[in-house]
Design an enzyme around this catalytic site. Sequence first.
Site, PDB file in Angstrom:
ATOM      1  N   VAL A 106      18.935  38.513  25.215  1.00  0.00           N
ATOM      2  CA  VAL A 106      18.979  39.687  24.345  1.00  0.00           C
ATOM      3  C   VAL A 106      20.355  40.357  24.398  1.00  0.00           C
ATOM      4  O   VAL A 106      20.517  41.489  23.980  1.00  0.00           O
ATOM      5  CB  VAL A 106      17.879  40.708  24.748  1.00  0.00           C
ATOM      6  CG1 VAL A 106      16.495  40.099  24.527  1.00  0.00           C
ATOM      7  CG2 VAL A 106      18.034  41.176  26.196  1.00  0.00           C
ATOM      8  N   ASP A 107      21.355  39.628  24.921  1.00  0.00           N
ATOM      9  CA  ASP A 107      22.655  40.242  25.206  1.00  0.00           C
ATOM     10  C   ASP A 107      23.702  40.084  24.108  1.00  0.00           C
ATOM     11  O   ASP A 107      24.771  40.694  24.176  1.00  0.00           O
ATOM     12  CB  ASP A 107      23.209  39.715  26.542  1.00  0.00           C
ATOM     13  CG  ASP A 107      23.238  38.180  26.609  1.00  0.00           C
ATOM     14  OD1 ASP A 107      23.502  37.534  25.570  1.00  0.00           O
ATOM     15  OD2 ASP A 107      22.990  37.633  27.701  1.00  0.00           O
ATOM     16  N   HIS A 122      14.094  36.861  21.111  1.00  0.00           N
ATOM     17  CA  HIS A 122      13.483  38.028  21.761  1.00  0.00           C
ATOM     18  C   HIS A 122      14.187  39.331  21.411  1.00  0.00           C
ATOM     19  O   HIS A 122      14.013  40.332  22.097  1.00  0.00           O
ATOM     20  CB  HIS A 122      13.466  37.823  23.282  1.00  0.00           C
ATOM     21  CG  HIS A 122      12.584  36.685  23.704  1.00  0.00           C
ATOM     22  ND1 HIS A 122      12.723  36.017  24.892  1.00  0.00           N
ATOM     23  CD2 HIS A 122      11.552  36.080  23.062  1.00  0.00           C
ATOM     24  CE1 HIS A 122      11.808  35.050  24.967  1.00  0.00           C
ATOM     25  NE2 HIS A 122      11.095  35.071  23.870  1.00  0.00           N
ATOM     26  N   CYS A 130      12.235  53.248  16.973  1.00  0.00           N
ATOM     27  CA  CYS A 130      11.210  54.250  17.289  1.00  0.00           C
ATOM     28  C   CYS A 130       9.847  53.647  17.010  1.00  0.00           C
ATOM     29  O   CYS A 130       9.597  53.142  15.923  1.00  0.00           O
ATOM     30  CB  CYS A 130      11.413  55.518  16.456  1.00  0.00           C
ATOM     31  SG  CYS A 130      10.008  56.670  16.609  1.00  0.00           S
ATOM     32  N   GLY A 220      19.831  26.372  30.307  1.00  0.00           N
ATOM     33  CA  GLY A 220      19.751  27.600  31.103  1.00  0.00           C
ATOM     34  C   GLY A 220      18.442  28.346  30.987  1.00  0.00           C
ATOM     35  O   GLY A 220      18.420  29.566  31.035  1.00  0.00           O
ATOM     36  N   SER A 222      14.170  28.139  32.352  1.00  0.00           N
ATOM     37  CA  SER A 222      13.093  27.458  33.063  1.00  0.00           C
ATOM     38  C   SER A 222      11.890  27.283  32.140  1.00  0.00           C
ATOM     39  O   SER A 222      10.922  26.627  32.520  1.00  0.00           O
ATOM     40  CB  SER A 222      12.700  28.251  34.311  1.00  0.00           C
ATOM     41  OG  SER A 222      12.312  29.564  33.952  1.00  0.00           O
ATOM     42  N   ASN A 246      19.868  22.515  33.119  1.00  0.00           N
ATOM     43  CA  ASN A 246      19.435  23.708  33.840  1.00  0.00           C
ATOM     44  C   ASN A 246      19.642  23.532  35.328  1.00  0.00           C
ATOM     45  O   ASN A 246      19.621  22.413  35.833  1.00  0.00           O
ATOM     46  CB  ASN A 246      17.942  23.975  33.576  1.00  0.00           C
ATOM     47  CG  ASN A 246      17.503  25.358  34.024  1.00  0.00           C
ATOM     48  OD1 ASN A 246      18.141  26.356  33.680  1.00  0.00           O
ATOM     49  ND2 ASN A 246      16.438  25.432  34.799  1.00  0.00           N
ATOM     50  N   GLY A 248      17.778  23.925  38.468  1.00  0.00           N
ATOM     51  CA  GLY A 248      16.401  24.114  38.894  1.00  0.00           C
ATOM     52  C   GLY A 248      15.409  23.487  37.928  1.00  0.00           C
ATOM     53  O   GLY A 248      15.775  23.042  36.845  1.00  0.00           O
TER      54      GLY A 248
HETATM   55 ZN   LIG Z   1      10.568  58.365  15.186  1.00  0.00          ZN
END
Ligand SMILES: [Zn+2]
Length: 283
Positions: A106-107, A122, A130, A220, A222, A246, A248
Amino acid sequence: MGTSEPGTERLQRWIAGHRRVFALTGAGCSTASGIPDYRDDQGEWKRRPPVMIQAFRAEEAVYRRYWARAYAGWRRFAAAAPGAAHRAFAAWEAAGTLGRLVTQNVDGLHQRAGSRAVIDLHGRLDDVVCLGCGQRTSRADLQDVMSEANPGWRFAAVPAPDGDAEIDAAAVEAFAAPRCERCGGLLKPDVVFFGENVPVERYEAARAALADADALLVAGSSLMVYSGFRFVRQAHDAGLSIAIVNRGRTRADDLADLKVEGDVGSLMTAAIAAGGSVDEARR
Ligand SMILES: [Zn+2]
């Protein structure tokens, strides 16, 4: 060091062998940028699991704790810069054989590295919505609002995933959580919380991209979250070749035709650089 990693050549050959790859990326692409991962090499939680949407909506204490931690973690999150993995995917897209990049992160670091055909599965932490009236604001602006509402608020923070930070309970108690300036409603970063579904249109866009793909690569992640794992299952059902890069184990290791263990940034950098030179040599 990248070229000496085991598996790099097989990964390079796999990438060179496909023309419209659907790539799915996760936290392992951003850890080198200073954004910590939720899970360890075994796919287990490293720290307290993230907030569930139901508790965020229903419990004032959970809402306040979320925003206090998010406020504390924002500066570090916002200062993160794209790393080797993000640059490798941008270079791959520019080379023309990466069909679509779907990220669970999400970056926004893939976009900042230059990737364009990105689906933020995501959502994005830099947008706020809001839950009452739907008004959108920028997270950076909200940071200023929270700063004004919490003069002199002090905390000792340890960075945690997704712009979060570990802070002490007394500091959380003292924090004034933000509300919508228009309707007083609850504010939520425009990301898919645990317990929420990916918005239908976004999921369908990713599905369409997968239907158009000739292979799938995971980097990257899992794949412990089903919203990402299901694309790997669909690709497997459709008979597409699947590669996983990945550090792991992952939930889809037994569905993969190629699994390369190690650092995503150095592996992808080496594979994309080598793939480009192979392509040029063929012409
Ligand atoms: Zn509002």
